[in-house]
Design a protein around this motif. Structure first.
Motif, PDB file in Angstrom:
ATOM      1  N   LEU A  20       0.418  -1.167   0.473  1.00  0.00           N
ATOM      2  CA  LEU A  20       0.054   0.231  -0.236  1.00  0.00           C
ATOM      3  C   LEU A  20       0.814   1.055  -0.011  1.00  0.00           C
ATOM      4  CD1 LEU A  20      -2.764  -0.651   2.529  1.00  0.00           C
ATOM      5  CD2 LEU A  20      -2.853  -0.923  -0.017  1.00  0.00           C
ATOM      6  N   ALA A  21       1.581   1.312   0.981  1.00  0.00           N
ATOM      7  CA  ALA A  21       2.870   2.304   1.009  1.00  0.00           C
ATOM      8  C   ALA A  21       3.552   3.191  -0.846  1.00  0.00           C
ATOM      9  CB  ALA A  21       3.907   2.019   2.081  1.00  0.00           C
ATOM     10  N   LEU A  22       3.626   1.500  -1.468  1.00  0.00           N
ATOM     11  CA  LEU A  22       4.425   1.626  -2.785  1.00  0.00           C
ATOM     12  C   LEU A  22       3.290   2.168  -3.387  1.00  0.00           C
ATOM     13  CD1 LEU A  22       6.757  -1.755  -2.975  1.00  0.00           C
ATOM     14  CD2 LEU A  22       7.298   0.981  -2.428  1.00  0.00           C
ATOM     15  N   GLY A  23       1.872   1.993  -3.439  1.00  0.00           N
ATOM     16  CA  GLY A  23       1.275   2.396  -4.109  1.00  0.00           C
ATOM     17  C   GLY A  23       1.043   3.719  -3.971  1.00  0.00           C
ATOM     18  N   GLY A  24       0.912   4.328  -2.849  1.00  0.00           N
ATOM     19  CA  GLY A  24       0.728   5.133  -2.369  1.00  0.00           C
ATOM     20  C   GLY A  24       2.049   6.555  -3.194  1.00  0.00           C
ATOM     21  N   ALA A  76       3.601  12.441   0.443  1.00  0.00           N
ATOM     22  CA  ALA A  76       2.907  11.495   0.786  1.00  0.00           C
ATOM     23  C   ALA A  76       4.429  10.291  -0.363  1.00  0.00           C
ATOM     24  CB  ALA A  76       2.114  11.282  -1.232  1.00  0.00           C
ATOM     25  N   ILE A  77       5.349  10.765  -0.415  1.00  0.00           N
ATOM     26  CA  ILE A  77       6.399   9.668  -0.327  1.00  0.00           C
ATOM     27  C   ILE A  77       7.000   9.862   1.002  1.00  0.00           C
ATOM     28  CG2 ILE A  77       8.784   9.497  -1.362  1.00  0.00           C
ATOM     29  CD1 ILE A  77       7.837  10.944  -3.684  1.00  0.00           C
ATOM     30  N   LEU A  78       7.350  11.017   1.828  1.00  0.00           N
ATOM     31  CA  LEU A  78       7.828  10.384   2.935  1.00  0.00           C
ATOM     32  C   LEU A  78       7.045   9.536   3.988  1.00  0.00           C
ATOM     33  CD1 LEU A  78       8.829  14.309   4.364  1.00  0.00           C
ATOM     34  CD2 LEU A  78      10.685  12.640   3.151  1.00  0.00           C
ATOM     35  N   VAL A  79       5.265  10.032   4.015  1.00  0.00           N
ATOM     36  CA  VAL A  79       4.753   9.199   5.048  1.00  0.00           C
ATOM     37  C   VAL A  79       4.573   7.612   4.199  1.00  0.00           C
ATOM     38  CG1 VAL A  79       2.282   8.688   5.500  1.00  0.00           C
ATOM     39  CG2 VAL A  79       3.200  11.207   5.421  1.00  0.00           C
ATOM     40  N   SER A  80       5.284   7.295   2.720  1.00  0.00           N
ATOM     41  CA  SER A  80       5.085   5.998   1.927  1.00  0.00           C
ATOM     42  C   SER A  80       6.597   5.507   2.719  1.00  0.00           C
ATOM     43  CB  SER A  80       4.694   5.917   1.089  1.00  0.00           C
ATOM     44  OG  SER A  80       3.418   6.640   0.379  1.00  0.00           O
ATOM     45  N   LEU A  81       7.206   6.048   2.649  1.00  0.00           N
ATOM     46  CA  LEU A  81       8.446   5.628   3.297  1.00  0.00           C
ATOM     47  C   LEU A  81       8.524   5.161   4.628  1.00  0.00           C
ATOM     48  CD1 LEU A  81      10.961   7.707   2.233  1.00  0.00           C
ATOM     49  CD2 LEU A  81      10.526   5.775   1.293  1.00  0.00           C
ATOM     50  N   ALA A  82       7.501   5.979   6.005  1.00  0.00           N
ATOM     51  CA  ALA A  82       7.289   6.174   7.794  1.00  0.00           C
ATOM     52  C   ALA A  82       6.774   4.580   7.283  1.00  0.00           C
ATOM     53  CB  ALA A  82       6.670   7.105   7.492  1.00  0.00           C
ATOM     54  N   VAL A  83       5.850   4.634   6.035  1.00  0.00           N
ATOM     55  CA  VAL A  83       4.751   2.621   6.483  1.00  0.00           C
ATOM     56  C   VAL A  83       5.722   1.584   6.065  1.00  0.00           C
ATOM     57  CG1 VAL A  83       2.985   1.850   5.608  1.00  0.00           C
ATOM     58  CG2 VAL A  83       2.689   4.585   6.149  1.00  0.00           C
ATOM     59  N   ILE A  84       6.167   1.688   5.207  1.00  0.00           N
ATOM     60  CA  ILE A  84       7.057   1.155   4.702  1.00  0.00           C
ATOM     61  C   ILE A  84       8.308   0.926   5.750  1.00  0.00           C
ATOM     62  CG2 ILE A  84       9.244   0.242   3.505  1.00  0.00           C
ATOM     63  CD1 ILE A  84       7.827   1.521   1.115  1.00  0.00           C
ATOM     64  N   LEU A 103      -0.179   6.255  10.499  1.00  0.00           N
ATOM     65  CA  LEU A 103      -0.134   6.286   9.735  1.00  0.00           C
ATOM     66  C   LEU A 103      -0.558   5.689   8.064  1.00  0.00           C
ATOM     67  CD1 LEU A 103       4.037   4.766  10.430  1.00  0.00           C
ATOM     68  CD2 LEU A 103       3.145   7.201   9.812  1.00  0.00           C
ATOM     69  N   MET A 104      -1.687   5.002   8.956  1.00  0.00           N
ATOM     70  CA  MET A 104      -2.166   4.765   6.787  1.00  0.00           C
ATOM     71  C   MET A 104      -2.815   5.242   6.927  1.00  0.00           C
ATOM     72  SD  MET A 104      -0.732   1.773   5.223  1.00  0.00           S
ATOM     73  CE  MET A 104      -1.869   1.986   4.260  1.00  0.00           C
ATOM     74  N   VAL A 105      -3.698   5.963   8.513  1.00  0.00           N
ATOM     75  CA  VAL A 105      -5.177   6.991   7.772  1.00  0.00           C
ATOM     76  C   VAL A 105      -4.299   8.205   7.639  1.00  0.00           C
ATOM     77  CG1 VAL A 105      -6.371   8.557   9.761  1.00  0.00           C
ATOM     78  CG2 VAL A 105      -6.970   6.038  10.107  1.00  0.00           C
ATOM     79  N   LEU A 106      -3.346   8.765   8.252  1.00  0.00           N
ATOM     80  CA  LEU A 106      -2.365   9.315   7.148  1.00  0.00           C
ATOM     81  C   LEU A 106      -2.294   9.422   6.651  1.00  0.00           C
ATOM     82  CD1 LEU A 106      -1.399  12.247   8.525  1.00  0.00           C
ATOM     83  CD2 LEU A 106       0.733  11.212   8.304  1.00  0.00           C
ATOM     84  N   LEU A 107      -1.437   8.722   5.756  1.00  0.00           N
ATOM     85  CA  LEU A 107      -1.357   8.198   4.341  1.00  0.00           C
ATOM     86  C   LEU A 107      -3.278   8.587   3.170  1.00  0.00           C
ATOM     87  CD1 LEU A 107       0.111   7.997   1.973  1.00  0.00           C
ATOM     88  CD2 LEU A 107      -0.119   5.631   2.416  1.00  0.00           C
ATOM     89  N   THR A 108      -3.940   7.709   3.909  1.00  0.00           N
ATOM     90  CA  THR A 108      -4.796   7.763   3.313  1.00  0.00           C
ATOM     91  C   THR A 108      -5.794   8.826   3.461  1.00  0.00           C
ATOM     92  OG1 THR A 108      -5.425   5.847   3.648  1.00  0.00           O
ATOM     93  CG2 THR A 108      -7.346   6.699   2.486  1.00  0.00           C
TER      94      THR A 108
END
Length: 130
Positions: A20-24, A76-84, A103-108
């Motif tokens: 999901l993070a890679l998709g974001g 989006a990339i920074l939060v995605s990296l944090a999720v990964i 983190l997922m709610v933040l990304l979404t």
């Protein structure tokens, strides 16, 4: 006694978080950065600009509260990296699931990926204007 989690459940949750993070990161972050330092009009955006579309309807609609394509993409990339990182290293810790959910709610919600809800809201607004 610490709570034990099934290893397969942890691996599955980690894989889903990474995917999901890679998709974001790719679908939204990269394509929003490619649109440059451009202001956003409203909350609904098309993450993929006209010059980067692979097909006519490949716009990747999204919702954002950040008023700039470049800032939205970087966030989006920074939060995605944090999720990964969190998915791979800290998901199994005591507060790992709560932070992962945050983190997922933040990304979404705050950044992108509300494609269907945003498209539905856009259709409702369009119907009211006509």
């Amino acid at each position: 006694m610490p709570e034990r989690i099934n290893r397969h459940t942890r691996v599955t949750a980690s894989i889903l978080g990474v995917l999901l993070a890679l998709g974001g990161m790719i679908n939204h972050g990269l394509f929003e950065i490619l649109q440059g330092n451009t202001p956003i009009q409203g909350f609904f955006i098309e993450a993929i600009g006209e010059s980067h579309r692979f097909w006519r309807y490949g716009t990747e609609g999204a919702f954002t509260v950040i008023p700039n394509f470049l800032a939205t993409g970087i966030t989006a990339i920074l939060v995605s990296l944090a999720v990964i990182v969190w998915s791979l290293k800290y998901l199994h810790t005591k507060h790992g699931a709560a932070v992962f959910l945050f983190l997922m709610v933040l990304l979404t919600l705050l950044l992108t990926n509300l494609t269907f809800i945003a498209a539905y809201a856009r259709d409702l607004v369009t119907r009211q204007v006509e």
